[in-house]
Design an enzyme around this catalytic site. Structure first.
Site, PDB file in Angstrom:
ATOM      1  N   HIS A  86     -19.333  11.713  -2.419  1.00 56.18           N
ATOM      2  CA  HIS A  86     -19.658  12.379  -1.151  1.00 56.18           C
ATOM      3  C   HIS A  86     -21.153  12.330  -0.876  1.00 56.18           C
ATOM      4  O   HIS A  86     -21.976  12.395  -1.796  1.00 56.18           O
ATOM      5  CB  HIS A  86     -19.133  13.812  -1.124  1.00 56.18           C
ATOM      6  CG  HIS A  86     -19.741  14.753  -2.124  1.00 56.18           C
ATOM      7  ND1 HIS A  86     -20.817  15.571  -1.812  1.00 56.18           N
ATOM      8  CD2 HIS A  86     -19.423  15.037  -3.408  1.00 56.18           C
ATOM      9  CE1 HIS A  86     -21.126  16.303  -2.874  1.00 56.18           C
ATOM     10  NE2 HIS A  86     -20.298  16.003  -3.854  1.00 56.18           N
ATOM     11  N   ASP A  88     -22.515  14.447   1.504  1.00 61.82           N
ATOM     12  CA  ASP A  88     -22.985  15.739   2.026  1.00 61.82           C
ATOM     13  C   ASP A  88     -23.572  16.577   0.899  1.00 61.82           C
ATOM     14  O   ASP A  88     -23.258  16.388  -0.288  1.00 61.82           O
ATOM     15  CB  ASP A  88     -21.877  16.488   2.752  1.00 61.82           C
ATOM     16  CG  ASP A  88     -20.730  16.921   1.852  1.00 61.82           C
ATOM     17  OD1 ASP A  88     -20.331  16.125   0.976  1.00 61.82           O
ATOM     18  OD2 ASP A  88     -20.215  18.043   2.033  1.00 61.82           O
ATOM     19  N   GLU A 153     -17.225  17.241   1.191  1.00 61.65           N
ATOM     20  CA  GLU A 153     -16.801  17.779  -0.105  1.00 61.65           C
ATOM     21  C   GLU A 153     -17.269  19.212  -0.292  1.00 61.65           C
ATOM     22  O   GLU A 153     -16.547  20.049  -0.845  1.00 61.65           O
ATOM     23  CB  GLU A 153     -17.334  16.905  -1.243  1.00 61.65           C
ATOM     24  CG  GLU A 153     -16.708  17.189  -2.601  1.00 61.65           C
ATOM     25  CD  GLU A 153     -17.339  18.339  -3.366  1.00 61.65           C
ATOM     26  OE1 GLU A 153     -16.697  18.882  -4.275  1.00 61.65           O
ATOM     27  OE2 GLU A 153     -18.498  18.707  -3.050  1.00 61.65           O
TER      28      GLU A 153
END
Length: 455
Positions: A86, A88, A153
């Site tokens: 991920h 983020d 996530e």
């Protein structure tokens, strides 16, 4: 592997410069004002996958943040591995505790400091670079590789879960390779075979229809902060056990072999307590520290809001107060069932003269990966070769909600090849990532491609 590793060594500074560029993007998924940064981060990942040699790369827009998909399927008859990660990151608050700017990567000694350095940009990026090195050295990969990199996530992966439901064939693989967990210790290769699940709730207590003067009304009207504190205090008993009715009913007990394995790791509770500035660890009676964080469920209050919290004094009885409460779950516990049990119990213990709202924020299922799967064994051999030490196996106290969805829907073995350290301040100020592990991670990933291609 010499050609691949020569390429990695000669291009390592470029790899590091790219990682710094990636870390400069403030891709905070939970804050709407960073939506453009989320798109920018997705585009960065897509471009690096193209440059690495993946022959199909696509950005899928969702109702939330974009998903990045890539594939190279040029090895017919060979296994397929899906790499997940991920882009983020968590918010940076409290900003005043950062020693360097959170989105200006700074190298100190062996570590690079920035938000997302270890969770998960640094760890995820090793796999893109390993694929690039393999392509540059040999012109192809020894097996089929897919990537799915998400931007949610940290907020529950809801759009990836929906995407997975509708694109099982696209994401179909024999194993899912994930680097978003921890090493047992510095330089110790580690495979995580168990993750706890999560039920994350918010409890709001509402009293009077407006804030009231605490002198004029104090002692005669219900105070939502006081009541909320009483509710939270009733969620555990003196032995550290959660008091929610039915909470432990489905808990899968630790095996004798697991408890012996945890004990063999010779974890020092005393040293750990000292490292985080506490006098001693606490928790459920009858279990060791590692058993509590890896194999037992928990309940923790993660934040409380109510009344006046600014500088100075303002004597009010607030109209409302709220708390965010998370429960980490172990195998066989169902987050939906736990949500219902939690809600029912809160309603039972709350006084009837205030209004109480209980809201579910997100959750995920716990998972146990099979230790005897070919992918797990290949990853163990790969990390041992890269690190020059025997790989150990452990559970993890945290949660990666999408892992169980991968396992159930794709019928693929999750391989949790962790490269971070629990001491690297993930989710906290001064997050960092050990650059030695960054390089060893790239080499571990290369070895995995080779090892898994021959099973």
């Amino acid at each position: 592997m010499k050609e691949v590793f020569d390429y990695i060594d000669s291009n390592y500074q470029r790899y590091l410069d790219e990682l710094k560029e990636f870390l400069r993007i403030p891709s905070i998924s939970t804050l709407p004002e960073h939506s453009k940064d989320m798109q920018r981060a997705a585009e960065f990942v897509a471009e690096k996958l193209k440059q690495a040699g993946m022959n199909k790369v696509e950005i899928f827009q969702t109702e939330g943040h974009p998903l990045v998909y890539a594939e190279w399927l040029g090895a017919p008859g060979k296994p397929t591995v899906l790499v997940y990660g991920h882009y983020d990151v968590q918010p940076v608050d409290p900003i005043d505790l950062w020693e360097t700017p959170p989105f200006e990567p700074t190298i100190k000694g062996d570590n690079i400091f920035a938000r997302g350095a270890t969770d998960d940009k640094g760890q995820m990026y090793v796999h893109i670079k390993s694929v690039e090195a393999y392509f540059k050295a040999f012109g192809s990969l020894p097996l089929n590789v897919k990537f799915i990199i998400e931007g949610e996530e940290e907020i529950g992966s809801s759009n990836l879960i929906s995407f997975l439901k509708n694109n099982v064939e696209l994401l179909k693989a024999d194993a899912v390779l994930i680097s978003d967990t921890s090493l047992w210790d510095v330089g110790v290769p580690t495979i995580t075979y168990g993750l706890r699940g999560l039920t994350y709730m918010e409890v709001e207590v509402i009293g009077p229809n407006r804030d009231l003067h605490s002198g004029t009304y104090g002692g005669a009207v219900p105070n939502p902060i006081n009541i909320l504190a009483e509710i939270i205090a009733k969620l555990k008993d003196k032995d550290g056990r959660i008091t929610i009715t039915g909470f432990y009913k489905d808990v899968l007990k630790l095996t004798k072999e697991e408890r012996e394995n945890f004990k063999a790791l010779k974890f020092s509770e005393k040293e750990f307590a000292k490292s985080i500035g506490i006098k001693k660890s606490v928790g459920e009676k009858g279990y060791s520290f590692l058993e509590r964080i890896w194999g037992r469920p928990t309940l923790d209050c993660n934040g409380i809001v109510g009344g006046f919290t600014g500088q100075g004094a303002k004597t009010v009885i607030p109209s409302k107060a709220s708390a965010k409460i998370s429960m980490r779950l172990v195998p066989n516990q169902d987050p939906i069932k736990i949500k219902k049990l939690f809600t029912k119990y809160i309603k039972q213990i709350a006084p009837d003269y205030v209004k109480v709202n209980v809201t579910s924020i997100h959750g995920g299922y716990p998972v146990l990966a099979p230790l005897d799967h070919k992918a797990t064994k290949a990853a163990s051999r790969a990390m041992s070769k890269a690190f020059g030490k025997k790989t150990i196996f452990m559970r993890e106290g945290g949660s990666i909600p999408i892992v169980v969805d991968f396992a159930n829907r794709l019928k693929a073995c999750p391989v949790l090849m962790g490269l971070g350290l629990d001491s690297e301040n993930l989710h906290s100020p001064n997050e960092h990532f050990n650059l030695n592990h960054f390089k060893l991670g790239i080499k571990s990933s290369v070895y995995f491609l080779d090892e898994f291609s021959n099973v």
